[in-house]
Design an enzyme around this catalytic site. Sequence first.
Site: not given
Ligand code: NVA
Ligand code: CP
Length: 301
Positions: A104, A131, A134, A219, A259, A287
Amino acid sequence: MSPRHFLTLKDLSSDELKQLLLRASELKKIHHEGTLFQPLKNRVLAMIFEKSSTRTRVSFEAGMAQFGGHALFLSSRDTQLGRGEPVEDSARVISSMVDAVMIRTFDHKTVETFAKYSSVPVINALTDDYHPCQLLADMQTYQEHRGSIEGKKVVWVGDGNNMCNSYINAAVLLDFQLVVACPVGYEPNADLVAQHSDRVKVLHDAHEAATGADLIVTDVFASMGQEDEQEQRLKDFAGFQVNSALMAKANKGALFMHCLPAHRGEEVSADVIDHPDSVVWDEAENRLHAQKALLEFLLCQ
Ligand code: NVA
Ligand code: CP
């Protein structure tokens, strides 16, 4: 032979994705029955996190444990990656010791470079651009509640962000129509939209977009790394909240997904996300099952 990676949904064929989603539901059943299934005994997944996480970390770590394997949590704060060791060198070294790597991070190029130099499968667990993990869970959840998503109308409300780009890829692979409703200036990846103009349409009016929807997804307005834009975005995203008035425009039985983490009162109203029929908790649980199917696919071929 170079390993299979999962950097975007497009690393799977349409048939592979459909098979993987069915397998995710099977693995969920096996897990809920309490049956021991350990295809990854003694296998190790390295999990590199350069951004925060609850769901992604817990689901990958629990999934590896349930499969009889092990997961290593590597924060950039504590590894040499955070002190500037080149991604290429880190990829060579880490992949020589483990069976798969999950990352990540911010720049999507980082996961591409890591994958190029890795001798084992690399999984994108969120970048600024995509992502895909997800989407596995979201698509599994839709299928479990409503059957095939093929030909349905999915409406993305809000920022044209990493999740939205991944929804475009899902629309292509699973053959549904995606309508994106976002403020001007917050559109998803322009090349991706142009490339798939038969599947995705971008509008700037959430109510117009939501009409006849089978699934409405949103989101946060400000993603990780955009915290200093929060105030400006709160203004720019006025009119892009998923609330009961917006859900009323959708088809009867339309699902709402997010998500998570969610900001009640910003991108979604509490009555929508906390409605007794809300599937967001199934979506989050999936997930675990969807990523176990992914790990099995990448490591047990
Ligand atoms: N769009 C959000 C998704 C979090 C799971 C982010 O990138 O922070
Ligand atoms: N939806 C998601 O990826 O959650 P986290 O940021 O908690 O991993």
